[in-house]
Design a protein around this motif. Structure first.
Motif, short mmCIF file in Angstrom:
data_model
loop_
_atom_site.label_atom_id
_atom_site.label_comp_id
_atom_site.label_asym_id
_atom_site.label_seq_id
_atom_site.Cartn_x
_atom_site.Cartn_y
_atom_site.Cartn_z
N ASP A 148 -39.94 14.67 -2.69
CA ASP A 148 -40.67 15.81 -2.12
C ASP A 148 -40.51 17.04 -3.01
N GLY A 149 -40.64 16.82 -4.30
CA GLY A 149 -40.65 17.95 -5.21
C GLY A 149 -39.27 18.53 -5.46
N VAL A 150 -39.23 19.83 -5.68
CA VAL A 150 -38.00 20.52 -6.07
C VAL A 150 -37.78 21.73 -5.17
N PHE A 151 -36.56 21.90 -4.74
CA PHE A 151 -36.16 23.10 -4.00
C PHE A 151 -35.67 24.14 -5.01
N GLU A 152 -36.21 25.34 -4.93
CA GLU A 152 -35.84 26.40 -5.86
C GLU A 152 -35.25 27.60 -5.12
N GLU A 153 -34.27 28.21 -5.75
CA GLU A 153 -33.69 29.45 -5.23
C GLU A 153 -33.17 30.26 -6.41
N ILE A 154 -32.95 31.53 -6.18
CA ILE A 154 -32.45 32.41 -7.23
C ILE A 154 -30.95 32.20 -7.40
N ALA A 155 -30.50 32.09 -8.63
CA ALA A 155 -29.08 31.97 -8.92
C ALA A 155 -28.44 33.35 -8.81
N GLU A 156 -27.89 33.62 -7.65
CA GLU A 156 -27.27 34.91 -7.37
C GLU A 156 -26.24 34.73 -6.26
N PRO A 157 -25.31 35.67 -6.10
CA PRO A 157 -24.35 35.58 -5.01
C PRO A 157 -25.07 35.55 -3.66
N GLN A 158 -24.61 34.68 -2.76
CA GLN A 158 -25.28 34.51 -1.48
C GLN A 158 -24.33 34.76 -0.32
N GLY A 159 -24.82 35.49 0.68
CA GLY A 159 -24.08 35.71 1.91
C GLY A 159 -22.88 36.62 1.74
N PRO A 160 -22.12 36.83 2.82
CA PRO A 160 -20.95 37.72 2.80
C PRO A 160 -19.89 37.29 1.80
N GLN A 161 -19.79 35.97 1.53
CA GLN A 161 -18.78 35.49 0.60
C GLN A 161 -19.20 35.63 -0.86
N GLY A 162 -20.49 35.89 -1.08
CA GLY A 162 -20.98 36.05 -2.44
C GLY A 162 -20.90 34.79 -3.27
N SER A 163 -21.09 33.62 -2.63
CA SER A 163 -20.99 32.35 -3.35
C SER A 163 -22.28 32.04 -4.10
N PRO A 164 -22.21 31.69 -5.38
CA PRO A 164 -23.42 31.30 -6.12
C PRO A 164 -23.81 29.87 -5.76
N PRO A 165 -25.08 29.51 -5.83
CA PRO A 165 -25.50 28.13 -5.53
C PRO A 165 -25.17 27.19 -6.67
N ARG A 166 -25.00 25.92 -6.34
CA ARG A 166 -24.88 24.88 -7.36
C ARG A 166 -26.27 24.38 -7.69
N CYS A 167 -26.49 24.05 -8.97
CA CYS A 167 -27.84 23.73 -9.43
C CYS A 167 -27.87 22.37 -10.14
N GLU A 168 -28.95 21.64 -9.93
CA GLU A 168 -29.13 20.37 -10.61
C GLU A 168 -29.53 20.58 -12.07
N ASN A 169 -30.20 21.69 -12.35
CA ASN A 169 -30.66 21.95 -13.70
C ASN A 169 -29.60 22.67 -14.54
N GLY A 170 -28.34 22.35 -14.27
CA GLY A 170 -27.24 22.83 -15.08
C GLY A 170 -26.84 24.25 -14.74
N PRO A 171 -25.87 24.79 -15.47
CA PRO A 171 -25.48 26.19 -15.25
C PRO A 171 -26.68 27.11 -15.47
N VAL A 172 -26.93 27.95 -14.49
CA VAL A 172 -28.08 28.87 -14.56
C VAL A 172 -27.56 30.29 -14.53
N GLY A 173 -28.05 31.12 -15.43
CA GLY A 173 -27.62 32.50 -15.49
C GLY A 173 -28.04 33.29 -14.27
N LEU A 174 -27.35 34.39 -14.04
CA LEU A 174 -27.64 35.26 -12.91
C LEU A 174 -29.11 35.68 -12.92
N GLY A 175 -29.79 35.43 -11.81
CA GLY A 175 -31.20 35.77 -11.69
C GLY A 175 -32.14 34.67 -12.11
N GLY A 176 -31.59 33.57 -12.64
CA GLY A 176 -32.42 32.45 -13.04
C GLY A 176 -32.84 31.59 -11.85
N ILE A 177 -33.65 30.59 -12.11
CA ILE A 177 -34.13 29.68 -11.07
C ILE A 177 -33.20 28.47 -10.98
#
Length: 277
Positions: A148-177
């Motif tokens: 069902d395609g690809v789920f995309e989100e911005i690589a940035e701190p998320q929520g009160p804990q400020g946790s960055p998402p893990r990505c299948e397309n390797g390490p992604v810089g801040l603000g990347g997809i």
């Protein structure tokens, strides 16, 4: 004197109103619905960090886990559900109990830590569950999966804990997809939902789990970023969850904020308000 008496009565009436309101709120939360804020990404994309929902406690009836916990460490308050209703713990039964269905998104009490978790119900009592190459096998039959395609989100701190998402397309810089492969998983009873993949890891290849009577097997939809029943309690996972530890079913997201606080109105996700789970 009359003025002082009126002032005293007004204060007393205010105090009574506050007490009654707190009692009503406590009864409402204990018997009907419990608020729950999504703190992690283990249920993406079904539930995102910052989603706020009410858990339907009436769905499965009531047990000791239905009593609310109140933890405010900043002011020294730490009242656990077991502190209030621990007398009802231990028989693995419920009052007006209802059976959960495979595919339900359930809030439950961790059997060891007592923390509230939210996951999807995959295995029922008596089931044999295995994961092979990332595919869930229930009683010897693999579940149906469709790309069902690809789920995309911005690589940035998320929520009160400020946790960055893990990505299948390797390490992604801040603000990347940040990308994750998405599939539609259909369980044997016809319930379909999306699951995400990050990469090949040990939790994609497991032995066979035999779900004991009166227990359930849970998994997160963000399969490679979820601590769930695939990992035993002795190793810090969830393991099998007793029936009495279920708190309720998540049916609908009421509010959602992508920021570190719900007060940051510019981070509100209005498209997720009142969204069905």
């Amino acid at each position: 004197m009359a003025t002082e008496a009126k002032a005293g009565n007004a204060i007393w009436e205010t105090v009574k109103t506050v007490v009654y309101a707190l009692l009503i709120a406590g009864v409402f939360r204990t018997l009907f619905f419990q608020p729950f804020w999504i703190p992690s990404g283990s249920m993406k994309e079904t539930l995102l960090i910052g989603d706020f929902l009410f858990v339907n406690k009436m769905a499965y009836g009531y047990s000791y886990a239905s009593c609310p916990s109140l933890m405010l460490p900043g002011i020294g308050i730490n009242v656990d559900a077991e502190d209030v209703c621990g007398w009802a713990k231990g028989d693995n039964d419920r009052i007006w109990g209802g059976d959960p269905e495979r595919g339900d998104v359930v809030v439950f009490r961790h059997p060891v830590s007592g923390r509230d978790y939210i996951k999807r119900l995959i295995g029922l009592p008596g089931d044999k569950i295995q994961v092979k190459n990332g595919v869930v096998i229930i009683n010897g039959t693999p579940v149906e999966l469709k790309p069902d395609g690809v789920f995309e989100e911005i690589a940035e701190p998320q929520g009160p804990q400020g946790s960055p998402p893990r990505c299948e397309n390797g390490p992604v810089g801040l603000g990347g997809i940040c990308e994750k492969s998405r599939q539609i998983e259909t369980l044997p009873n016809g319930v379909s939902h999306s699951i995400l993949n990050i990469g090949n890891q040990s939790s994609d290849h497991t032995g066979i789990y035999s779900v004991p009577a009166g227990h359930y097997f849970f998994m997160g939809d963000n399969r490679d970023n979820s601590s769930d029943s695939r990992l035993p309690q002795s190793a810090g996972g969830v393991g099998f969850v007793p029936y009495e530890n279920l708190i309720g079913r998540a049916d609908r997201v009421m509010f959602s904020s992508a920021g570190r606080s719900m007060l940051f109105f510019w981070t509100w996700r209005s498209d997720r308000f009142f969204k069905g789970v």
